[in-house]
Design a protein around this motif. Structure first.
Motif, short mmCIF file in Angstrom:
data_model
loop_
_atom_site.label_atom_id
_atom_site.label_comp_id
_atom_site.label_asym_id
_atom_site.label_seq_id
_atom_site.Cartn_x
_atom_site.Cartn_y
_atom_site.Cartn_z
N UNK A 77 1.67 6.10 -4.61
CA UNK A 77 3.04 5.45 -4.08
C UNK A 77 2.69 4.77 -2.68
N UNK A 78 1.84 5.92 -1.98
CA UNK A 78 1.50 5.45 -0.59
C UNK A 78 0.62 4.06 -0.31
N UNK A 79 -0.16 4.09 -1.20
CA UNK A 79 -1.19 2.73 -1.59
C UNK A 79 -0.17 1.67 -2.06
N UNK A 80 0.83 1.71 -2.63
CA UNK A 80 1.62 0.67 -2.99
C UNK A 80 2.57 0.15 -1.72
N UNK A 81 3.10 1.28 -0.88
CA UNK A 81 3.69 1.16 0.31
C UNK A 81 2.85 -0.14 1.33
N UNK A 82 1.59 0.39 1.23
CA UNK A 82 0.52 -0.41 2.16
C UNK A 82 0.38 -1.81 1.66
N UNK A 83 0.30 -1.95 0.21
CA UNK A 83 0.29 -3.27 -0.37
C UNK A 83 1.68 -4.10 -0.27
N UNK A 84 2.79 -3.55 -0.13
CA UNK A 84 4.04 -4.16 0.06
C UNK A 84 4.17 -4.52 1.50
N UNK A 85 3.79 -4.00 2.44
CA UNK A 85 3.61 -3.93 3.74
C UNK A 85 2.68 -5.31 4.28
N UNK A 86 1.64 -5.09 3.42
CA UNK A 86 0.61 -6.15 3.99
C UNK A 86 1.08 -7.56 3.46
N UNK A 87 1.80 -7.51 2.25
CA UNK A 87 2.51 -8.82 2.00
C UNK A 87 3.45 -9.29 2.57
N UNK A 88 4.41 -8.37 3.18
CA UNK A 88 5.37 -8.63 4.21
C UNK A 88 5.02 -9.34 5.45
N UNK A 89 3.91 -8.76 5.95
CA UNK A 89 3.32 -9.42 7.45
C UNK A 89 2.13 -10.35 7.23
N UNK A 90 1.73 -10.69 5.95
CA UNK A 90 0.70 -11.69 5.62
C UNK A 90 -0.72 -11.27 6.27
N UNK A 91 -1.34 -10.19 5.99
CA UNK A 91 -2.57 -9.68 6.39
C UNK A 91 -3.61 -10.47 5.71
N UNK A 92 -4.87 -10.57 6.18
CA UNK A 92 -5.95 -11.08 5.65
C UNK A 92 -7.11 -10.26 5.39
N UNK A 93 -6.83 -8.84 5.88
CA UNK A 93 -7.84 -8.06 5.58
C UNK A 93 -7.25 -6.64 5.65
N UNK A 94 -7.26 -5.35 4.86
CA UNK A 94 -6.95 -4.22 5.14
C UNK A 94 -7.97 -3.31 5.54
N UNK A 95 -7.88 -2.24 6.58
CA UNK A 95 -8.75 -1.45 6.78
C UNK A 95 -7.96 0.00 6.50
N UNK A 96 -8.57 0.84 5.89
CA UNK A 96 -7.99 2.17 5.74
C UNK A 96 -9.06 3.41 5.54
N UNK A 97 -8.49 4.46 5.85
CA UNK A 97 -9.25 5.61 5.57
C UNK A 97 -9.10 6.39 4.03
N UNK A 98 -10.17 7.17 3.93
CA UNK A 98 -10.04 7.81 2.49
C UNK A 98 -10.84 9.11 2.63
N UNK A 99 -10.05 10.32 2.63
CA UNK A 99 -10.76 11.54 2.25
C UNK A 99 -11.00 11.90 0.80
#
Length: 135
Positions: A77-99
């Protein structure tokens, strides 16, 4: 770039700064919070990140975003939140961490990074706490 408060944050931030410079793009850095009113810890994280990007002389917007799913939200669900936010602000690349987690935890709670990779319409760079970065 979504950020958390853990030790991986600095490596993810450095990767985003490097990519922003190389691609000549402004950064949009967000810390997702569960409470409508950000607490002192969330505000401290935001302020630390603002200071860091200012000292790196990189154009960036740093914000806190309320997602309102409560403590029980899965990593997927956190991942989906990131995708929704990325669509709202029109990003061209996503950088994120993963453990990486154990198999049982991955199966029951999912993976935010995997959810973003699966759903993103833009390139995703994942910085792992194992010292590996994948694009």
């Amino acid at each position: 770039m979504p950020v958390a408060s853990g030790p991986l944050r600095d490596r993810v931030l450095e990767t985003a700064i490097d990519l922003g410079r190389a691609l000549e793009e402004d950064l949009y850095i967000v810390h997702l919070v569960d409470e409508e009113t950000a607490d002192g810890t969330a505000k401290r994280i935001r302020d630390e990140i603002r200071d860091r990007v200012q000292s790196a002389d990189v154009a960036a917007t740093v914000s806190l975003e309320y997602v309102g799913h409560g403590l029980a939200r899965s990593r997927s669900r956190i991942g989906q939140d990131v995708i929704e936010l990325a669509a709202d602000v029109t990003v061209t690349h996503i950088v994120m961490g993963h453990t990486p987690k154990g198999l049982l935890e991955e199966l029951t709670r999912g993976s935010a990074a995997q959810a973003v990779i699966d759903a993103a319409s833009v390139p995703v760079t994942v910085v792992s706490d194992t010292g590996e970065t994948r694009q």
